[in-house]
Write a protein that holds these residues in place. Structure first.
Motif, mmCIF file in Angstrom:
data_model
loop_
_atom_site.group_PDB
_atom_site.id
_atom_site.type_symbol
_atom_site.label_atom_id
_atom_site.label_comp_id
_atom_site.label_asym_id
_atom_site.label_seq_id
_atom_site.Cartn_x
_atom_site.Cartn_y
_atom_site.Cartn_z
ATOM 1 N N ILE A 1 0.859 -1.181 0.000
ATOM 2 C CA ILE A 1 0.000 0.000 0.000
ATOM 3 C C ILE A 1 0.896 1.231 0.000
ATOM 4 C CG2 ILE A 1 -1.649 1.371 1.338
ATOM 5 C CD1 ILE A 1 -2.899 -1.224 2.307
ATOM 6 N N ARG A 2 0.740 2.060 -0.994
ATOM 7 C CA ARG A 2 1.556 3.264 -1.124
ATOM 8 C C ARG A 2 0.700 4.406 -1.668
ATOM 9 N NH1 ARG A 2 6.825 0.463 -4.152
ATOM 10 N NH2 ARG A 2 7.143 -1.167 -2.576
ATOM 11 N N CYS B 1 -5.877 3.857 -3.597
ATOM 12 C CA CYS B 1 -5.475 3.845 -2.181
ATOM 13 C C CYS B 1 -6.645 3.532 -1.248
ATOM 14 C CB CYS B 1 -4.868 5.200 -1.810
ATOM 15 S SG CYS B 1 -3.280 5.540 -2.604
ATOM 16 N N SER B 2 -7.769 4.209 -1.453
ATOM 17 C CA SER B 2 -8.900 4.037 -0.534
ATOM 18 C C SER B 2 -9.435 2.610 -0.555
ATOM 19 C CB SER B 2 -10.018 5.019 -0.899
ATOM 20 O OG SER B 2 -9.585 6.349 -0.747
ATOM 21 N N LYS B 3 -9.617 2.061 -1.751
ATOM 22 C CA LYS B 3 -10.138 0.701 -1.853
ATOM 23 C C LYS B 3 -9.153 -0.306 -1.275
ATOM 24 C CE LYS B 3 -12.085 -2.632 -5.119
ATOM 25 N NZ LYS B 3 -12.449 -2.908 -6.541
ATOM 26 N N ALA B 4 -7.861 -0.094 -1.514
ATOM 27 C CA ALA B 4 -6.841 -1.027 -1.017
ATOM 28 C C ALA B 4 -6.849 -1.111 0.502
ATOM 29 C CB ALA B 4 -5.453 -0.618 -1.531
ATOM 30 N N VAL B 5 -6.919 0.040 1.178
ATOM 31 C CA VAL B 5 -6.888 0.008 2.645
ATOM 32 C C VAL B 5 -8.184 -0.552 3.213
ATOM 33 C CG1 VAL B 5 -5.222 1.891 2.762
ATOM 34 C CG2 VAL B 5 -7.661 2.413 2.921
ATOM 35 N N TRP C 1 -8.487 -3.836 5.632
ATOM 36 C CA TRP C 1 -9.206 -3.930 6.908
ATOM 37 C C TRP C 1 -10.254 -5.035 6.877
ATOM 38 C CZ3 TRP C 1 -13.675 -0.977 9.390
ATOM 39 C CH2 TRP C 1 -13.656 -1.163 10.785
ATOM 40 N N LEU C 2 -10.902 -5.236 5.730
ATOM 41 C CA LEU C 2 -11.863 -6.337 5.612
ATOM 42 C C LEU C 2 -11.159 -7.672 5.862
ATOM 43 C CD1 LEU C 2 -14.646 -7.498 4.865
ATOM 44 C CD2 LEU C 2 -13.934 -7.416 2.460
#
Length: 318
Positions: free
Chosen positions: A213-214, A232-236, A240-241
């Protein structure tokens, strides 16, 4: 190639192998960072198997064989990556150890074989029946190394690539646990271990996504991070999911071990801590916050495996 890199390459080329490997491991397989995680990972597999089986502390040879074998499995995974990513590394990442000439692929290949011989020797020493699952895990690792013969297709389908490669995690954990239940004379794993293997799978995904994640300013050409693939938003949020999925199966494991009341709250608090990291990053996507996901993944992993691996024994026999 930059002048400092050329000078570094010339200087490193004259070092003996043990010194070159020491530099290699610091860059590509840092033992200081990996050893505590792998120790917690392997001991938990043995401990939870013993707990589910008859509620006793695991035998020390089981824990020792599991740790040594798991450490070498993860080293083999790193070496396999060096082979399959060699062309891309040479093109996009000439600063890495293999492209710059610190170590040769042939040397790493011999190290891979030596690791396998040590794993085989440990299995034969503790219980020859372990060789069966060792061969199964080797087989899957080998298939992974050749991308299952579908490299281009898998590269075009990153989600399939992710889950097919993460299946190695529960396989390694299954082998580690077998140093307990198989040696105890069981033909099949103890009831409830499947929940633990599922937690191991999702935790592997947490680690894999967390280290990739960068923010846009950190992205490198030729490096397919999940923040690049998904944003970025979808990756983080996916990260968390996966933490939550790990927590669910960790709680189910604790339930089967009659320890949900003690372990469940710990995992809940740790998952909420991971959620705070996500919330901070979504609010302000900076390089500093992006770098938090890899250590957060490591801390989550330690919480998961130490709570499942040590707490049941402490509570039962303390």
């Amino acid at each position: 190639m930059s002048s400092p890199l050329v000078e570094q390459k010339i200087e490193e080329r004259n070092l003996p192998f043990y010194r070159r490997f020491w530099i290699y491991q610091k860059e590509r397989f840092p033992l200081v960072a990996h050893t505590p995680l792998i120790l917690a990972f392997s001991y938990c597999a043995v401990s939870i198997s013993s707990r589910l089986r008859d509620g006793v502390w695991p035998q020390w040879p089981s824990a020792a064989v599991a740790f040594l074998t798991c450490l070498l499995f993860f080293l083999q995974l790193r070496i396999a990556d060096e082979f399959k990513d060699n062309a891309e590394d040479a093109r996009f990442r000439p600063y890495r150890p293999v492209p710059r000439g610190l170590v040769a692929l042939g040397e790493l290949g011999r190290l891979f074989v030596l690791a396998g011989l040590l794993q085989l020797a440990a299995a034969l020493w503790w219980n020859p029946k372990l060789v069966i699952l060792l061969l199964v895990t080797w087989g899957y690792l080998g298939a992974m190394s050749f991308e299952f013969g579908m490299r281009n297709w898998l590269k075009a389908h990153p989600i399939v690539y992710l889950w097919t490669h993460m299946l190695i995690m529960p396989l390694i954990d299954l082998y580690a646990s077998s140093t307990d239940w198989m040696v105890a004379g069981m033909v099949f794993p103890p009831h409830g271990l499947l929940f633990f293997l599922a937690a191991s799978f999702f935790n592997g995904v947490v680690i894999e996504i967390g280290r990739k994640i960068r923010v846009p300013s950190q992205e490198e050409e030729g490096v397919e991070t999940y923040s690049f693939l998904w944003g970025c938003s979808k990756a983080v949020l996916v990260w968390w999911l996966m933490v939550l999925m790990t927590a669910v199966f960790g709680c189910l494991t604790a339930w089967k071990a009659d320890m949900l009341a003690a372990i469940g709250p710990l995992l809940l608090v740790a998952a909420c801590g991971c959620g705070i990291v996500v919330a901070l990053f979504l609010r302000r996507q900076t390089e500093r916050l992006a770098k938090m996901f890899e250590p957060a993944s490591a801390l989550w992993t330690l919480c998961l495996y130490l709570s499942l691996g040590i707490l049941p024994g402490v509570i039962a026999h303390g």
